[in-house]
Enzyme design. Structure first.
Site, PDB file in Angstrom:
ATOM      1  N   ILE A  17       0.793  -1.288  -0.081  1.00 58.24           N
ATOM      2  CA  ILE A  17       0.068   0.010   0.034  1.00 58.24           C
ATOM      3  C   ILE A  17       0.859   1.218  -0.195  1.00 58.24           C
ATOM      4  O   ILE A  17       1.539   1.715   1.185  1.00 58.24           O
ATOM      5  CB  ILE A  17      -0.864  -0.040   1.182  1.00 58.24           C
ATOM      6  N   GLU A  18       1.194   1.940  -1.331  1.00 59.09           N
ATOM      7  CA  GLU A  18       1.836   2.913  -1.227  1.00 59.09           C
ATOM      8  C   GLU A  18       1.178   4.077  -0.907  1.00 59.09           C
ATOM      9  O   GLU A  18      -0.020   4.347  -0.494  1.00 59.09           O
ATOM     10  CB  GLU A  18       2.231   3.048  -2.889  1.00 59.09           C
TER      11      GLU A  18
ATOM     12  N   ALA B  20       1.694   9.054  -1.100  1.00 59.75           N
ATOM     13  CA  ALA B  20       2.193   9.990  -1.828  1.00 59.75           C
ATOM     14  C   ALA B  20       3.709  10.484  -1.068  1.00 59.75           C
ATOM     15  O   ALA B  20       4.458  11.160  -1.660  1.00 59.75           O
ATOM     16  CB  ALA B  20       1.215  11.108  -1.796  1.00 59.75           C
TER      17      ALA B  20
ATOM     18  N   CYS C  22       4.948  -2.677   2.971  1.00 61.59           N
ATOM     19  CA  CYS C  22       5.134  -3.778   1.895  1.00 61.59           C
ATOM     20  C   CYS C  22       4.038  -4.911   2.077  1.00 61.59           C
ATOM     21  O   CYS C  22       3.438  -4.800   3.312  1.00 61.59           O
ATOM     22  CB  CYS C  22       6.299  -4.523   2.416  1.00 61.59           C
TER      23      CYS C  22
ATOM     24  N   GLU D 151       4.177  -7.936   2.744  1.00 61.94           N
ATOM     25  CA  GLU D 151       4.565  -8.859   3.716  1.00 61.94           C
ATOM     26  C   GLU D 151       4.211  -8.329   5.304  1.00 61.94           C
ATOM     27  O   GLU D 151       3.669  -8.991   6.118  1.00 61.94           O
ATOM     28  CB  GLU D 151       6.076  -9.236   3.681  1.00 61.94           C
TER      29      GLU D 151
ATOM     30  N   CYS E 254      12.171  -7.483   0.921  1.00 63.37           N
ATOM     31  CA  CYS E 254      13.020  -6.652   1.282  1.00 63.37           C
ATOM     32  C   CYS E 254      13.346  -6.781   2.581  1.00 63.37           C
ATOM     33  O   CYS E 254      12.934  -7.614   3.575  1.00 63.37           O
ATOM     34  CB  CYS E 254      12.446  -5.087   1.223  1.00 63.37           C
TER      35      CYS E 254
ATOM     36  N   CYS F 207      11.302  -6.474   5.575  1.00 62.86           N
ATOM     37  CA  CYS F 207      10.164  -7.342   5.874  1.00 62.86           C
ATOM     38  C   CYS F 207      11.050  -8.776   6.532  1.00 62.86           C
ATOM     39  O   CYS F 207      10.283  -9.360   7.291  1.00 62.86           O
ATOM     40  CB  CYS F 207       9.492  -7.721   4.720  1.00 62.86           C
TER      41      CYS F 207
HETATM   42  N1  THU Z   1       7.487  -4.095  -1.914  1.00 62.30           N
HETATM   43  C1  THU Z   1       6.807  -5.052  -1.092  1.00 62.30           C
HETATM   44  O1  THU Z   1       5.533  -5.032  -1.075  1.00 62.30           O
HETATM   45  N2  THU Z   1       7.452  -6.029  -0.794  1.00 62.30           N
HETATM   46  C2  THU Z   1       8.777  -6.268  -0.813  1.00 62.30           C
HETATM   47  O2  THU Z   1       9.338  -7.355  -0.068  1.00 62.30           O
HETATM   48  C3  THU Z   1       9.608  -5.348  -1.617  1.00 62.30           C
HETATM   49  C4  THU Z   1       8.917  -4.283  -1.948  1.00 62.30           C
HETATM   50  C5  THU Z   1       6.843  -3.067  -2.310  1.00 62.30           C
HETATM   51  C6  THU Z   1       6.965  -1.508  -1.847  1.00 62.30           C
HETATM   52  C7  THU Z   1       6.618  -0.705  -2.659  1.00 62.30           C
HETATM   53  O3  THU Z   1       5.241  -0.697  -2.908  1.00 62.30           O
HETATM   54  C8  THU Z   1       7.044  -1.394  -4.010  1.00 62.30           C
HETATM   55  O4  THU Z   1       7.124  -2.861  -3.855  1.00 62.30           O
HETATM   56  C9  THU Z   1       8.322  -0.966  -4.727  1.00 62.30           C
HETATM   57  O5  THU Z   1       9.459  -1.104  -3.826  1.00 62.30           O
END
Ligand code: THU
Length: 141
Positions: free
Chosen positions: A48-49, A51, A58, A60, A89, A92
């Site tokens: 869930i990104e 702004a 992430c 996970e 990442c 996580c």
């Molecule tokens: N992202 C994840 O959801 N999990 C990870 O382990 C690596 C990165 C997401 C974060 C961001 O929304 C997008 O991937 C790019 O980094």
């Protein structure tokens, strides 16, 4: 002691489904996760990104926090899905480490290709709850 069986096909599919809910308007990199707990329950998550980029969460951690927030602390397995079978990442990995030392983790893509790692493989020589010296902390209080 009962052991929760891991249905990897189901876990992978649940992660693929969860990825459809990813909110990723900035990176367009959609991630889905599915976490199986000892009770047999599966908690799903997506990224869930935001702004304010650093407020992004992430997939996970979404799944993990959903589980922990309802008292599910015993993890059995996790599946993570992206378009290119990208590895989880570091943040996580560390969050998983808080609750599991050697969780099996499926890293897959949306076509169903995958590899299974253990957390120890992904995060060797890790720092965890038992790394803190409670004796030392107790003396301070
Ligand atoms: N992202 C994840 O959801 N999990 C990870 O382990 C690596 C990165 C997401 C974060 C961001 O929304 C997008 O991937 C790019 O980094």
């Amino acid at each position: 002691m009962t052991k929760t069986l891991i249905d990897w096909t189901d876990l992978l599919q649940q992660a693929i489904n969860a990825r459809n809910y990813a909110y990723a308007p900035y990176s367009h990199y959609k991630v889905g996760a599915a976490l199986l707990t000892k009770s047999g329950q599966v908690y799903t998550g997506c990224n869930i990104e935001n702004a304010g980029y650093s407020s992004t969460i992430c997939a996970e951690r979404t799944a993990i926090f959903k589980a922990v927030s309802v008292g599910e602390l015993d993890f059995v397995a996790m599946a993570i899905v992206t378009t290119n079978a990208g590895a989880p990442c570091g943040v996580c990995r560390q969050v998983i480490r808080e609750f599991a030392t050697d969780l099996p983790i499926l890293v897959g893509d949306i076509e169903g290709n995958y590899q299974i790692f253990t957390l120890t493989e992904l995060l060797p020589h890790s720092f965890g709850p038992e790394s803190l010296s409670y004796d030392f902390l107790n003396k301070l209080s």
